[in-house]
Design a protein around this motif. Structure first.
Motif, PDB file in Angstrom:
ATOM      1  N   SER A  68      18.012  87.584 -26.189  1.00 29.20           N
ATOM      2  CA  SER A  68      19.393  87.537 -26.698  1.00 29.20           C
ATOM      3  C   SER A  68      19.627  88.564 -27.801  1.00 29.20           C
ATOM      4  CB  SER A  68      19.739  86.133 -27.205  1.00 29.20           C
ATOM      5  OG  SER A  68      19.047  85.834 -28.401  1.00 29.20           O
ATOM      6  N   GLN A  69      19.599  88.113 -29.013  1.00 26.56           N
ATOM      7  CA  GLN A  69      19.636  89.031 -30.148  1.00 26.56           C
ATOM      8  C   GLN A  69      18.484  88.655 -31.040  1.00 26.56           C
ATOM      9  OE1 GLN A  69      23.476  88.224 -31.732  1.00 26.56           O
ATOM     10  NE2 GLN A  69      24.351  90.130 -31.009  1.00 26.56           N
ATOM     11  N   GLY A  70      18.093  89.524 -31.884  1.00 20.33           N
ATOM     12  CA  GLY A  70      16.996  89.188 -32.775  1.00 20.33           C
ATOM     13  C   GLY A  70      17.226  89.755 -34.148  1.00 20.33           C
ATOM     14  N   PRO A  71      16.489  89.227 -35.094  1.00 25.00           N
ATOM     15  CA  PRO A  71      16.554  89.792 -36.447  1.00 25.00           C
ATOM     16  C   PRO A  71      15.861  91.145 -36.424  1.00 25.00           C
ATOM     17  CG  PRO A  71      14.818  88.159 -36.305  1.00 25.00           C
ATOM     18  CD  PRO A  71      15.490  88.181 -34.986  1.00 25.00           C
ATOM     19  N   PRO A 101      12.576  91.606 -47.475  1.00 27.75           N
ATOM     20  CA  PRO A 101      12.580  90.380 -48.274  1.00 27.75           C
ATOM     21  C   PRO A 101      13.115  89.201 -47.452  1.00 27.75           C
ATOM     22  CG  PRO A 101      13.555  92.214 -49.508  1.00 27.75           C
ATOM     23  CD  PRO A 101      12.965  92.771 -48.260  1.00 27.75           C
ATOM     24  N   ASP A 102      14.072  89.513 -46.550  1.00 33.59           N
ATOM     25  CA  ASP A 102      14.530  88.529 -45.588  1.00 33.59           C
ATOM     26  C   ASP A 102      15.022  87.266 -46.259  1.00 33.59           C
ATOM     27  OD1 ASP A 102      13.152  87.758 -42.340  1.00 33.59           O
ATOM     28  OD2 ASP A 102      15.078  88.489 -42.997  1.00 33.59           O
ATOM     29  N   SER A 103      15.887  87.445 -47.203  1.00 35.21           N
ATOM     30  CA  SER A 103      16.268  86.304 -48.014  1.00 35.21           C
ATOM     31  C   SER A 103      16.954  85.217 -47.190  1.00 35.21           C
ATOM     32  CB  SER A 103      17.185  86.760 -49.143  1.00 35.21           C
ATOM     33  OG  SER A 103      18.401  87.248 -48.596  1.00 35.21           O
ATOM     34  N   ALA A 104      17.755  85.630 -46.224  1.00 33.06           N
ATOM     35  CA  ALA A 104      18.460  84.626 -45.418  1.00 33.06           C
ATOM     36  C   ALA A 104      17.457  83.743 -44.695  1.00 33.06           C
ATOM     37  CB  ALA A 104      19.388  85.307 -44.414  1.00 33.06           C
ATOM     38  N   ARG A 105      16.595  84.413 -43.981  1.00 33.27           N
ATOM     39  CA  ARG A 105      15.571  83.695 -43.237  1.00 33.27           C
ATOM     40  C   ARG A 105      14.759  82.795 -44.157  1.00 33.27           C
ATOM     41  NH1 ARG A 105      11.309  84.901 -38.737  1.00 33.27           N
ATOM     42  NH2 ARG A 105       9.453  84.365 -39.923  1.00 33.27           N
ATOM     43  N   TYR A 150      18.248  82.549 -33.865  1.00 26.93           N
ATOM     44  CA  TYR A 150      18.374  83.971 -34.192  1.00 26.93           C
ATOM     45  C   TYR A 150      17.236  84.404 -35.121  1.00 26.93           C
ATOM     46  CZ  TYR A 150      20.135  88.221 -36.365  1.00 26.93           C
ATOM     47  OH  TYR A 150      20.266  89.494 -36.854  1.00 26.93           O
ATOM     48  N   HIS A 151      16.981  83.608 -36.121  1.00 27.95           N
ATOM     49  CA  HIS A 151      16.007  84.031 -37.134  1.00 27.95           C
ATOM     50  C   HIS A 151      14.564  83.741 -36.756  1.00 27.95           C
ATOM     51  CE1 HIS A 151      18.575  85.515 -40.321  1.00 27.95           C
ATOM     52  NE2 HIS A 151      19.406  84.508 -40.103  1.00 27.95           N
ATOM     53  N   PHE A 152      14.372  82.747 -35.920  1.00 26.60           N
ATOM     54  CA  PHE A 152      12.987  82.369 -35.633  1.00 26.60           C
ATOM     55  C   PHE A 152      12.618  82.472 -34.157  1.00 26.60           C
ATOM     56  CE2 PHE A 152      14.335  80.212 -39.483  1.00 26.60           C
ATOM     57  CZ  PHE A 152      13.325  80.533 -40.363  1.00 26.60           C
ATOM     58  N   GLY A 153      13.583  82.895 -33.349  1.00 23.94           N
ATOM     59  CA  GLY A 153      13.259  83.151 -31.956  1.00 23.94           C
ATOM     60  C   GLY A 153      13.336  81.940 -31.057  1.00 23.94           C
ATOM     61  N   SER A 154      12.744  80.858 -31.510  1.00 22.21           N
ATOM     62  CA  SER A 154      12.742  79.639 -30.701  1.00 22.21           C
ATOM     63  C   SER A 154      12.371  78.467 -31.607  1.00 22.21           C
ATOM     64  CB  SER A 154      11.727  79.745 -29.570  1.00 22.21           C
ATOM     65  OG  SER A 154      10.417  79.747 -30.107  1.00 22.21           O
ATOM     66  N   ARG A 155      12.463  77.314 -31.043  1.00 18.35           N
ATOM     67  CA  ARG A 155      12.111  76.115 -31.808  1.00 18.35           C
ATOM     68  C   ARG A 155      10.656  76.180 -32.254  1.00 18.35           C
ATOM     69  NH1 ARG A 155      12.452  69.971 -31.978  1.00 18.35           N
ATOM     70  NH2 ARG A 155      10.233  69.529 -31.914  1.00 18.35           N
ATOM     71  N   ASP A 156       9.783  76.502 -31.329  1.00 12.00           N
ATOM     72  CA  ASP A 156       8.375  76.577 -31.694  1.00 12.00           C
ATOM     73  C   ASP A 156       8.133  77.674 -32.729  1.00 12.00           C
ATOM     74  OD1 ASP A 156       7.726  74.489 -30.054  1.00 12.00           O
ATOM     75  OD2 ASP A 156       6.007  75.512 -29.153  1.00 12.00           O
ATOM     76  N   GLY A 157       8.871  78.773 -32.603  1.00 13.18           N
ATOM     77  CA  GLY A 157       8.727  79.834 -33.601  1.00 13.18           C
ATOM     78  C   GLY A 157       9.025  79.304 -34.991  1.00 13.18           C
ATOM     79  N   LEU A 158      10.040  78.489 -35.070  1.00 19.04           N
ATOM     80  CA  LEU A 158      10.391  77.885 -36.352  1.00 19.04           C
ATOM     81  C   LEU A 158       9.252  77.014 -36.856  1.00 19.04           C
ATOM     82  CD1 LEU A 158      13.537  75.689 -37.099  1.00 19.04           C
ATOM     83  CD2 LEU A 158      11.898  76.674 -38.661  1.00 19.04           C
ATOM     84  N   LEU A 159       8.787  76.147 -35.994  1.00 21.69           N
ATOM     85  CA  LEU A 159       7.749  75.205 -36.415  1.00 21.69           C
ATOM     86  C   LEU A 159       6.480  75.956 -36.837  1.00 21.69           C
ATOM     87  CD1 LEU A 159       8.225  72.278 -33.885  1.00 21.69           C
ATOM     88  CD2 LEU A 159       9.244  72.669 -36.127  1.00 21.69           C
ATOM     89  N   VAL A 160       6.162  77.009 -36.107  1.00 27.08           N
ATOM     90  CA  VAL A 160       5.009  77.813 -36.507  1.00 27.08           C
ATOM     91  C   VAL A 160       5.179  78.290 -37.942  1.00 27.08           C
ATOM     92  CG1 VAL A 160       3.904  80.047 -36.189  1.00 27.08           C
ATOM     93  CG2 VAL A 160       4.281  78.573 -34.231  1.00 27.08           C
ATOM     94  N   GLU A 161       6.374  78.753 -38.226  1.00 26.40           N
ATOM     95  CA  GLU A 161       6.631  79.252 -39.579  1.00 26.40           C
ATOM     96  C   GLU A 161       6.493  78.132 -40.604  1.00 26.40           C
ATOM     97  OE1 GLU A 161       6.437  82.849 -40.549  1.00 26.40           O
ATOM     98  OE2 GLU A 161       6.898  82.220 -38.505  1.00 26.40           O
ATOM     99  N   VAL A 162       6.953  76.976 -40.247  1.00 25.67           N
ATOM    100  CA  VAL A 162       6.827  75.830 -41.145  1.00 25.67           C
ATOM    101  C   VAL A 162       5.358  75.544 -41.424  1.00 25.67           C
ATOM    102  CG1 VAL A 162       7.158  73.342 -41.332  1.00 25.67           C
ATOM    103  CG2 VAL A 162       9.007  74.776 -40.475  1.00 25.67           C
ATOM    104  N   VAL A 163       4.587  75.523 -40.370  1.00 26.79           N
ATOM    105  CA  VAL A 163       3.162  75.237 -40.528  1.00 26.79           C
ATOM    106  C   VAL A 163       2.500  76.310 -41.386  1.00 26.79           C
ATOM    107  CG1 VAL A 163       0.971  75.059 -39.317  1.00 26.79           C
ATOM    108  CG2 VAL A 163       2.992  73.952 -38.381  1.00 26.79           C
TER     109      VAL A 163
END
Lengths: 223, 223
Positions: free
Chosen positions: A3-6, A12-16, A53-66
């Motif tokens: 789709s689209q990506g960051p 610094p990626d302050s939004a993300r 948009y910022h993390f690509g997918s749900r799992d991408g987000l969770l990976v970042e959280v971990v």
DNA sequence: TGGTACATGTACCACGTGGTACAGATCGTG
DNA sequence: CACGATCTGTACCACGTGGTACATGTACCA
């Protein structure tokens, strides 16, 4: 094409970063298991489109959280090493006084949830597993060695301390019995300090015992 | 009126019981978190309609699963009490040899997963939480008291043993390092047996320490 | 002013979900 | 045999999901 990506490199990626902080705050409060992107998004005041948009997918987000949780752990760890500790028992006592604080309970709940998710093979949680024991074991062993224990005993005691700490945290989270859990921890530390005053304990390298009798699946044991 | 339902009272209820056994087997192997009724049903060779018929709802099923796990725990427990134990250390050693067996790992993974789900407030898992500590604490304390410890120390040591055991199981599940974990357990048991030979340890009722300094949320600690 | 890169909102899609309606099986008992 | 109760299969429903298309907003630099 996703789709689209960051921007491929994250400045610094302050939004993300701000999103991530909010997400972690929410997961800390509500757990990670059943939360959907949409619930998450509306809860922290954005749209699920943004998270994707910022993390690509749900799992991408969770990976970042971990990853963030891992980082916190490492930081806490560095903090611990920085402190000039008098004795092992004293150090243990200080660490425990930190960990048992009620404010940290949500973090610990989340930590254990991710831990078990990792044990069940959930991909996003896997990173947590890598250093979850070893990262602590080395330095704790070093410290105990300096404290006068012989290497084998130091390593065993480090591992035991870590396990007991986590077990007692699980206990505390389940029962809320601060006092009882504190006494158990104090008991362990007392044992430790007594033992250093005694002759060193011999540590045979785990004598080969006869294999345990096969156990019926219905006799489960502690767990 | 809930669609259709099983007979209000459940007789031997062999069909239901067989389903439950299969379900538990599957959850043991695959975790409980993300499994849907349909996946479950097809995996064990039935239709999701059947699971709903016999258990009312997804949560109803999970409640039953948790209840069954509880029962297993209680059974394992009774088994442990039945054994004529020579010393506390010996009893601990025997229990540990059972628990660390690789065949039990899937059960333990499931146990810890449900445990953390319960900590996160998931309704179906709540029952597990009720006796997860206390059911073990009482009898273990009794045993240690008979073994010569004074009541306060016995209680603390029981709690510590339980916590350390669970912590070491978590360690084992994460690292797979049987030997290392065995040594840690052995270390604890050795400490215990030494301590009984020494004068009894005084156990002040957890001296009131100054409150821990507030900790920034980024210093998380062991967890 | 225009242009361009980053960020965000709206609308949509195909899919799997838990749960239900309803029609048959199956089977023990009169 | 037939009747009723206990089961089971098929088809369906409304809904929420992760993910995408596309248009728009916003800001900064030429």
């Amino acid at each position: 094409m996703p789709s689209q990506g960051p921007p491929s490199d994250s400045p610094p990626d302050s939004a993300r970063q701000r999103l991530l902080v909010d997400v972690i705050a929410h997961l800390t409060a509500h757990g990670i298991g059943d939360v959907s992107l949409r619930q998450l998004a509306t809860a922290i005041g954005t749209s699920h489109r943004m998270l994707i948009y910022h993390f690509g997918s749900r799992d991408g987000l969770l990976v970042e959280v971990v990853r963030a949780m891992e980082e916190q752990q490492r930081a806490a760890f560095a903090e611990m090493r920085r402190v000039p500790a008098t004795s092992a028992a004293e150090l243990g006592r200080r660490m425990w006084r930190q960990l048992r604080q009620p404010e940290l309970a949500p973090f610990e709940r989340l930590f254990f949830e991710i831990y078990t998710q990792a044990l069940q093979g959930r991909a996003y949680a896997q990173p947590l597993l890598d250093g979850v024991v070893d990262d602590w074991l080395g330095p704790m062993t070093d410290f105990l060695t300096q404290d006068g224990l012989e290497p084998a005993a130091a390593r065993a005691q480090a591992r035991l301390s870590l396990a007991a700490t986590r077990g007692l945290l699980l206990d505390l989270l389940a029962t809320g019995d601060q006092e009882g859990v504190d006494q158990a921890m104090e008991h362990m530390l007392t044992l430790f300090s007594h033992i250093t005053r005694i002759t060193h304990i011999t540590h045979p390298a785990t004598p080969r015992e006869p294999p345990a009798p096969p156990v019926s699946p219905h006799v489960d044991g502690v767990s």
